[in-house]
Design a protein around this motif. Structure first.
Motif, PDB file in Angstrom:
ATOM      1  N   GLY A 277       0.820  -1.198   0.000  1.00  0.00           N
ATOM      2  CA  GLY A 277       0.000   0.000   0.000  1.00  0.00           C
ATOM      3  C   GLY A 277       0.856   1.251   0.000  1.00  0.00           C
ATOM      4  N   ARG A 278       0.297   2.325  -0.530  1.00  0.00           N
ATOM      5  CA  ARG A 278       0.965   3.623  -0.521  1.00  0.00           C
ATOM      6  C   ARG A 278      -0.094   4.682  -0.218  1.00  0.00           C
ATOM      7  N   ILE A 279       0.109   5.428   0.842  1.00  0.00           N
ATOM      8  CA  ILE A 279      -0.829   6.492   1.225  1.00  0.00           C
ATOM      9  C   ILE A 279      -0.290   7.815   0.717  1.00  0.00           C
ATOM     10  N   GLU A 280      -1.169   8.588   0.090  1.00  0.00           N
ATOM     11  CA  GLU A 280      -0.798   9.877  -0.475  1.00  0.00           C
ATOM     12  C   GLU A 280      -1.935  10.871  -0.301  1.00  0.00           C
ATOM     13  N   ASP A 281      -1.627  12.110  -0.576  1.00  0.00           N
ATOM     14  CA  ASP A 281      -2.638  13.171  -0.697  1.00  0.00           C
ATOM     15  C   ASP A 281      -3.560  13.274   0.518  1.00  0.00           C
ATOM     16  N   VAL A 282      -2.980  13.243   1.703  1.00  0.00           N
ATOM     17  CA  VAL A 282      -3.753  13.409   2.935  1.00  0.00           C
ATOM     18  C   VAL A 282      -3.962  14.907   3.143  1.00  0.00           C
ATOM     19  N   VAL A 283      -5.223  15.329   3.157  1.00  0.00           N
ATOM     20  CA  VAL A 283      -5.509  16.760   3.299  1.00  0.00           C
ATOM     21  C   VAL A 283      -6.826  16.958   4.035  1.00  0.00           C
ATOM     22  N   VAL A 284      -6.830  17.948   4.925  1.00  0.00           N
ATOM     23  CA  VAL A 284      -8.039  18.351   5.647  1.00  0.00           C
ATOM     24  C   VAL A 284      -8.239  19.839   5.378  1.00  0.00           C
ATOM     25  N   ASN A 285      -9.439  20.233   5.026  1.00  0.00           N
ATOM     26  CA  ASN A 285      -9.761  21.630   4.803  1.00  0.00           C
ATOM     27  C   ASN A 285      -9.300  22.442   6.010  1.00  0.00           C
ATOM     28  N   GLU A 286      -8.642  23.551   5.739  1.00  0.00           N
ATOM     29  CA  GLU A 286      -8.061  24.349   6.834  1.00  0.00           C
ATOM     30  C   GLU A 286      -9.099  24.766   7.868  1.00  0.00           C
ATOM     31  N   GLU A 287     -10.362  24.909   7.490  1.00  0.00           N
ATOM     32  CA  GLU A 287     -11.407  25.289   8.441  1.00  0.00           C
ATOM     33  C   GLU A 287     -11.807  24.147   9.370  1.00  0.00           C
ATOM     34  N   TYR A 288     -11.415  22.906   9.043  1.00  0.00           N
ATOM     35  CA  TYR A 288     -11.814  21.734   9.824  1.00  0.00           C
ATOM     36  C   TYR A 288     -10.634  21.072  10.526  1.00  0.00           C
ATOM     37  N   ARG A 289      -9.454  21.657  10.424  1.00  0.00           N
ATOM     38  CA  ARG A 289      -8.278  21.063  11.058  1.00  0.00           C
ATOM     39  C   ARG A 289      -8.425  21.099  12.570  1.00  0.00           C
ATOM     40  N   GLY A 290      -7.825  20.121  13.247  1.00  0.00           N
ATOM     41  CA  GLY A 290      -7.909  20.022  14.696  1.00  0.00           C
ATOM     42  C   GLY A 290      -9.065  19.144  15.156  1.00  0.00           C
ATOM     43  N   LYS A 291      -9.811  18.569  14.217  1.00  0.00           N
ATOM     44  CA  LYS A 291     -10.943  17.705  14.560  1.00  0.00           C
ATOM     45  C   LYS A 291     -10.599  16.217  14.388  1.00  0.00           C
ATOM     46  N   GLN A 292      -9.316  15.924  14.205  1.00  0.00           N
ATOM     47  CA  GLN A 292      -8.779  14.563  14.103  1.00  0.00           C
ATOM     48  C   GLN A 292      -9.209  13.840  12.830  1.00  0.00           C
ATOM     49  N   LEU A 293      -9.581  14.575  11.805  1.00  0.00           N
ATOM     50  CA  LEU A 293     -10.025  13.949  10.556  1.00  0.00           C
ATOM     51  C   LEU A 293      -8.860  13.345   9.781  1.00  0.00           C
ATOM     52  N   GLY A 294      -7.725  14.031   9.736  1.00  0.00           N
ATOM     53  CA  GLY A 294      -6.546  13.461   9.079  1.00  0.00           C
ATOM     54  C   GLY A 294      -6.088  12.204   9.792  1.00  0.00           C
ATOM     55  N   LYS A 295      -6.086  12.255  11.096  1.00  0.00           N
ATOM     56  CA  LYS A 295      -5.728  11.094  11.923  1.00  0.00           C
ATOM     57  C   LYS A 295      -6.677   9.927  11.633  1.00  0.00           C
ATOM     58  N   LEU A 296      -7.963  10.215  11.538  1.00  0.00           N
ATOM     59  CA  LEU A 296      -8.961   9.183  11.255  1.00  0.00           C
ATOM     60  C   LEU A 296      -8.762   8.587   9.870  1.00  0.00           C
ATOM     61  N   LEU A 297      -8.497   9.424   8.875  1.00  0.00           N
ATOM     62  CA  LEU A 297      -8.271   8.920   7.519  1.00  0.00           C
ATOM     63  C   LEU A 297      -7.042   8.026   7.449  1.00  0.00           C
ATOM     64  N   VAL A 298      -5.943   8.452   8.051  1.00  0.00           N
ATOM     65  CA  VAL A 298      -4.714   7.650   8.011  1.00  0.00           C
ATOM     66  C   VAL A 298      -4.911   6.330   8.751  1.00  0.00           C
ATOM     67  N   ALA A 299      -5.513   6.369   9.927  1.00  0.00           N
ATOM     68  CA  ALA A 299      -5.768   5.130  10.682  1.00  0.00           C
ATOM     69  C   ALA A 299      -6.647   4.185   9.869  1.00  0.00           C
ATOM     70  N   THR A 300      -7.665   4.723   9.236  1.00  0.00           N
ATOM     71  CA  THR A 300      -8.578   3.911   8.429  1.00  0.00           C
ATOM     72  C   THR A 300      -7.846   3.257   7.271  1.00  0.00           C
ATOM     73  N   LEU A 301      -7.045   4.028   6.548  1.00  0.00           N
ATOM     74  CA  LEU A 301      -6.343   3.464   5.392  1.00  0.00           C
ATOM     75  C   LEU A 301      -5.284   2.447   5.800  1.00  0.00           C
ATOM     76  N   LEU A 302      -4.638   2.654   6.946  1.00  0.00           N
ATOM     77  CA  LEU A 302      -3.679   1.643   7.419  1.00  0.00           C
ATOM     78  C   LEU A 302      -4.392   0.341   7.801  1.00  0.00           C
ATOM     79  N   LEU A 303      -5.536   0.447   8.452  1.00  0.00           N
ATOM     80  CA  LEU A 303      -6.309  -0.760   8.781  1.00  0.00           C
ATOM     81  C   LEU A 303      -6.805  -1.446   7.514  1.00  0.00           C
ATOM     82  N   LEU A 304      -7.229  -0.663   6.541  1.00  0.00           N
ATOM     83  CA  LEU A 304      -7.687  -1.230   5.269  1.00  0.00           C
ATOM     84  C   LEU A 304      -6.536  -1.927   4.551  1.00  0.00           C
ATOM     85  N   SER A 305      -5.371  -1.311   4.577  1.00  0.00           N
ATOM     86  CA  SER A 305      -4.190  -1.905   3.959  1.00  0.00           C
ATOM     87  C   SER A 305      -3.901  -3.280   4.555  1.00  0.00           C
ATOM     88  N   GLU A 306      -3.971  -3.351   5.871  1.00  0.00           N
ATOM     89  CA  GLU A 306      -3.744  -4.642   6.540  1.00  0.00           C
ATOM     90  C   GLU A 306      -4.837  -5.641   6.172  1.00  0.00           C
TER      91      GLU A 306
END
Length: 186
Positions: A118-147
């Motif tokens: 797997g290769r994770i790329e293009d992780v981005v959260v709209n600047e108005e929504y940063r700090g709500k753990q959305l990037g963290k959630l996306l990365v965790a989700t994709l790593l679990l999916l990869s596994e």
């Protein structure tokens, strides 16, 4: 047949991923099925051009002059490669806008008994929504999916100042150099 809800991949593959298996934790009941009030996590859809997906990517890199036709052509090219492209987005359902996105590509290899990586790329959260753990959630989700998909490894490239963020997921800096040759301007 193309419909406005046509997904790049079947979002239901995300439903049985268990965030408790991730090395990072999420407060306040944040989950894949409930990323926040009035938010929804799902696969990229063909109509997400109109929902601002390209503008969101513009907060990460150059997307100049990307037309709806180009977006749809790329979407269909990726869709023709099942189990390869997993662009996952978070939509603010109150506005209908895409506010976060990350991509995982799965590459078939001939090494390691023809394993996949797997290769994770293009992780981005709209600047108005940063700090709500959305990037963290996306990365965790994709790593679990990869596994779940059976990848023998998953990699990503990031700027040096982002290394501590990704280390929380169990990713470690590697000794290989990342090199690039561009054939078009940035």
């Amino acid at each position: 047949m193309e419909t406005s809800e046509e997904e790049l991949f079947d979002s239901s593959i995300l439903d049985d991923l268990d965030l408790a298996q991730s090395p990072v934790s999420f407060p306040n009941g944040i989950s894949i099925t409930r990323p926040g009030d009035l938010l929804s996590m799902r696969a990229l859809r063909i109509n997400d051009f109109e929902r601002g997906h390209i503008e969101l990517l513009g907060q990460l890199t150059n997307v100049a002059d990307t037309t709806k036709e180009m977006f749809c052509e790329a979407f269909h090219t990726m869709k023709k490669c099942p189990r390869t492209y997993f662009i996952t987005v978070v939509e603010d359902t109150s506005s209908g806008r895409i506010i976060a996105s990350a991509t995982m590509e799965v590459e078939q290899k001939l090494i390691r008994q023809c394993a996949i990586r797997g290769r994770i790329e293009d992780v981005v959260v709209n600047e108005e929504y940063r700090g709500k753990q959305l990037g963290k959630l996306l990365v965790a989700t994709l790593l679990l999916l990869s596994e779940k998909l059976g990848c023998y490894k998953t990699t990503l490239e990031c700027q040096e100042h982002n290394i501590p963020f990704y280390e929380k997921f169990g990713l470690v800096p590697h000794t290989e150099a990342y090199m690039v040759k561009r054939f078009r301007p940035k």
